[in-house]
Design an enzyme around this catalytic site. Structure first.
Site, PDB file in Angstrom:
ATOM      1  CG  ASP B 115     122.242  24.273  88.426  1.00 51.03           C
ATOM      2  OD1 ASP B 115     121.180  24.774  89.134  1.00 51.03           O
ATOM      3  OD2 ASP B 115     123.317  24.827  88.215  1.00 51.03           O
ATOM      4  CB  SER B 116     126.376  24.282  84.489  1.00 48.01           C
ATOM      5  OG  SER B 116     127.374  23.121  84.933  1.00 48.01           O
ATOM      6  CG  ASP B 154     124.809  22.705  91.567  1.00 49.92           C
ATOM      7  OD1 ASP B 154     124.808  23.196  90.437  1.00 49.92           O
ATOM      8  OD2 ASP B 154     125.350  22.947  92.210  1.00 49.92           O
ATOM      9  CE  LYS B 184     127.557  24.562  93.202  1.00 49.73           C
ATOM     10  NZ  LYS B 184     126.602  25.432  92.538  1.00 49.73           N
ATOM     11  CD  GLU B 186     122.400  28.895  91.975  1.00 43.43           C
ATOM     12  OE1 GLU B 186     121.529  30.108  91.960  1.00 43.43           O
ATOM     13  OE2 GLU B 186     122.797  28.395  91.171  1.00 43.43           O
ATOM     14  CD  GLU B 253     128.680  31.230  89.019  1.00 43.94           C
ATOM     15  OE1 GLU B 253     128.320  30.521  89.796  1.00 43.94           O
ATOM     16  OE2 GLU B 253     128.748  31.091  87.738  1.00 43.94           O
TER      17      GLU B 253
END
Lengths: 393, 365
Positions: B115-116, B154, B184, B186, B253
């Protein structure tokens, strides 16, 4: 948060909100406007310097780093508008007209997202085109006809976010304008409103004149497109150069005149022999933008991925200025080799830990030896060179 | 187009669309160009050659699958093998067809549709701005270019936090519509129940702890995590919880190297580090960062190229060429059959003469 900090934060947020409107006439007076991203400020932040990521700790970063000249910041932090010391004046239809009148070739380049749009704008290109070629070069569809309006809007918005001065025009994808003038108007309005484009391009000759007339009448600038029209490649019998016979060439000229009559501010000529394109250009009083149509046009356009050598196979009319596919694969292979060999990440790529915490940590997890080493190593480092500063407070 | 040619073309198109992730070595793709004119009856099949000569073709023609050696598909078993023999796992982000294709071509083990891309591809001010539909759109595009690399995407902010049901629904969409092979998300131990549900129904999950960008506001900014003993220990617990919940790997991270190393040694699944030191089982970077496309580069990222400058330079050269008339040159143009050209020039001059005569006549009227 302290009151002065909050006030300043609001000012920054307002300044940034103003800075993100690139296409109003007042933007021509906004030279030197500095825009800061609207940071999500948490209640726990107490240091004022965090307001301005632009001037935050990057300047305090260690100078021993080989890339110290670069600004180091967290990649998921928004990109900041650089100090706009020389933002060129906004390119408008009037600008294009001026270029045309003084016979200065107009430059056009495609873009399909934020970075590609930003770079085209940075390079000083006159007009940015969000072309439906992105269906294939960016999305991997097998045909430009597969892309939907919503997808075009998504990409157009992204390009618009990166476009400040360049004039932004977007393709109306196949199926969004052929049914009726009403359909064309409704979808063109979406492209302008939601897509944030300034003009639309659609393919077709005189049969589209009534539709185009409707669009231009309600104030939507239209860029015409004749010659090889990719959305119609099936009916043209493939991707073939157009206008190679006298009859076809004359028909092309009639199409061009009809489009001009309908109010097009420019016309793209695609894959047309040079003499024909030159003649059409001379007969019109609006600019022609050529692609594979020779140097007799009023301007030129190319697909960015083609001219950068990103897409693999390159059309005859495209000059490749770089070979980026090889560059990028090469860079990725180097990264891969670095990771496999453990060369990356190196020490400069890592975040340090406060020494006492590190020692405590190593002791807690039962690594006495490492803890001792850490204590020694730290003392050694302190003696040898300045300790690298922590990345962010 | 003749019927048989059309059928063949359809077959080819079908093959192209089915290729993404099968081990299709030696696949040859041809496009047929059948002109409608009666003069050219021969079928000119354009076959991708073995030699890397530059193929000239129309840019809006679909990219053809090259039939060079295709490495075997990277699966979870492959990643496990790499982990077992302590070979670092390479991961790289991609956000569309070309970026995905190049990552795959470079032999990277795992492709991440991160999602960057919200910021580096779409120009949003935060990764939290991207919607699931937008992520699906980009994931599909990457999938079209991915053949061997293992594809993980993501789950964007807001699509999995509410409850496990929501997470399952959206993860399923990512696999089905996005064509991802894993997702993925978080979070640490608080996400364990949700991740358990996902892995139980067969959705592979890549965990992500440390600095979690979707939560940067609550973390007080983009700050390195796990710098104190307390925080480091909490992170170890998170990692173990994620492993327990069935994650096939965990992204660490912005974590100090010793902490990341210890976590890696404690787990029995791989860790993928970003800004977490060389003690992890693998590494990931954002493609635009390492290629120098995005401008400002994070500390932990090594820039391998300076593409922003390259591209602006190339665009400026193009601009100068156009302004001076150097481009297009003759080799960039399409010829016209000589006889047609002569007839054309004649008819133009005839027309011109007619117009001049008319003007002359009206002028003297």
């Amino acid at each position: 948060m302290a009151t002065p900090t909050r006030v300043a934060a609001n000012q920054l947020r307002r300044a940034f909100a103003q800075a993100t409107v690139p296409r109003s006439s007042r933007s021509s007076h906004s030279v030197g406007l500095v825009a800061y991203p609207a940071l999500k400020l948490s209640e726990n932040m107490t240091t004022a310097h965090k307001l301005c990521a632009f001037h935050s700790t990057p300047s305090q970063r260690p100078t021993a780093h080989p890339l110290c000249a670069q600004k180091r910041s967290y990649s998921s932090r928004p990109s900041e508008a650089e100090h706009l010391h020389h933002v060129r004046t906004k390119v408008t239809l009037a600008t294009l007209r001026k270029l045309y009148k003084r016979r200065e070739p107009i430059t056009v380049m495609t873009a399909h997202d934020f970075p590609t749009g930003t770079l085209v704008d940075k390079a000083g290109i006159d007009m940015t085109l969000v072309g439906d070629s992105l269906a294939m070069v960016a999305l991997g569809y097998t045909s430009t006809s597969e892309i939907t309006l919503d997808e075009m809007l998504h990409h157009c918005r992204a390009v618009a976010r990166g476009t400040r001065s360049s004039f932004l025009v977007a393709d109306m994808p196949f199926g969004t304008y052929e049914t009726s003038p009403e359909q064309a108007v409704a979808n063109a309005v979406r492209i302008i409103k939601e897509g944030k484009a300034e003009a639309v391009k659609l393919e077709g000759g005189r049969e589209l004149a009534p539709t185009i007339a409707r669009l231009t009448k309600v104030g939507i600038p239209v860029l015409g497109h004749i010659g090889l029209t990719p959305q119609r490649q099936a009916s043209l019998g493939g991707y073939k150069v157009q206008g190679k016979t006298v009859a076809k060439a004359m028909a092309l000229l009639e199409d061009a005149l009809a489009l001009q009559e309908a109010g097009c501010y420019g016309i793209v000529l695609e894959a047309v022999p040079e003499p024909v394109a030159r003649h059409v250009t001379n007969m019109l009083s609006v600019p022609t933008i050529g692609i594979g149509a020779g140097v007799g046009c009023s301007g030129q356009v190319l697909v960015q991925q083609d001219m950068l050598g990103l897409y693999g196979r390159v059309p005859k009319f495209c000059k490749t200025y770089r070979n980026l596919a090889d560059e990028i694969v090469g860079a990725l292979k180097e990264y891969s080799a670095d990771v496999k060999s453990g060369a990356f990440p190196a020490e400069e790529h890592c975040y340090p830990m406060p020494q006492e915490e590190l020692v405590k940590f190593l002791r807690t997890v039962g690594q006495e030896e490492a803890a001792k080493v850490a204590m020694e190593g730290h003392r050694h480092k302190v003696e040898q060179k300045p300790v690298a500063e922590v990345a962010m407070a | 187009m003749s019927a048989s040619a059309a059928r063949f073309a359809t077959q080819v198109r079908g093959m192209l669309s089915r290729t993404p992730r099968s081990a299709s070595s030696g696949f040859i793709a041809c496009t047929l160009r059948i002109p409608q004119q009666q003069q050219q009856q021969q079928v000119s099949a354009v076959c991708v050659s073995m030699q890397p000569t530059v193929m000239r073709s129309y840019s809006t023609r679909p990219a053809e699958a090259d039939h060079q050696h295709v490495r075997p598909k990277v699966t979870l078993a492959t990643l496990r093998k790499l982990y077992k023999r302590r070979e670092p796992i390479t991961v790289m982000t991609a956000h569309d067809f070309p970026t995905g294709t190049l990552v795959d071509k470079a032999g990277i083990d795992m492709t991440l549709v991160g999602d960057s891309l919200a910021m580096v591809a779409l120009g949003y001010t935060s990764t939290s701005d991207i919607t699931l539909d937008e992520m699906l759109h980009h994931c599909r595009a990457v999938a079209r270019g991915t053949r061997s690399s293992f594809l993980v995407a993501d789950l964007p902010f807001g699509t999995y936090e509410t409850n496990p049901d929501q997470a399952v629904n959206n993860a399923v969409r990512m696999m089905k519509e996005g064509k991802a092979e894993a997702v993925k998300l978080e979070g640490g131990k608080e996400m364990a129940p949700t991740i358990s549900r996902l892995t139980k129904v067969g959705i592979p999950v890549l965990g992500h702890i440390g600095l979690t960008p979707q939560r940067q506001a609550s973390l007080g900014g983009y700050k390195v995590q796990g710098k104190t003993v307390t925080k480091a220990k909490a992170m170890i617990e998170d990692a173990l919880a994620l492993q327990q919940a069935g994650c096939y790997a965990v992204v660490l991270e912005a974590v100090p190297e010793p902490v990341a190393r210890h976590i890696t040694n404690t787990l029995s699944i791989p860790t993928i580090g970003i800004g977490a030191g060389a003690g992890c089982s693998g590494q990931v970077l954002v493609q635009q960062d390492m290629l120098g496309l995005y401008g400002r580069v994070p500390r932990f990222c090594k820039t391998y190229r300076s593409l922003a400058d390259e591209i602006v330079g190339a665009l400026r050269e193009y601009s100068a060429d156009v302004k001076t008339g150097a481009f297009p040159a003759e080799e960039h143009c399409y010829p016209m059959p000589q006889d047609e050209l002569e007839r054309f020039m004649r008819s133009i001059s005839e027309e011109k003469q007619m117009v001049e005569r008319k003007n002359h006549a009206t002028g003297h009227a």
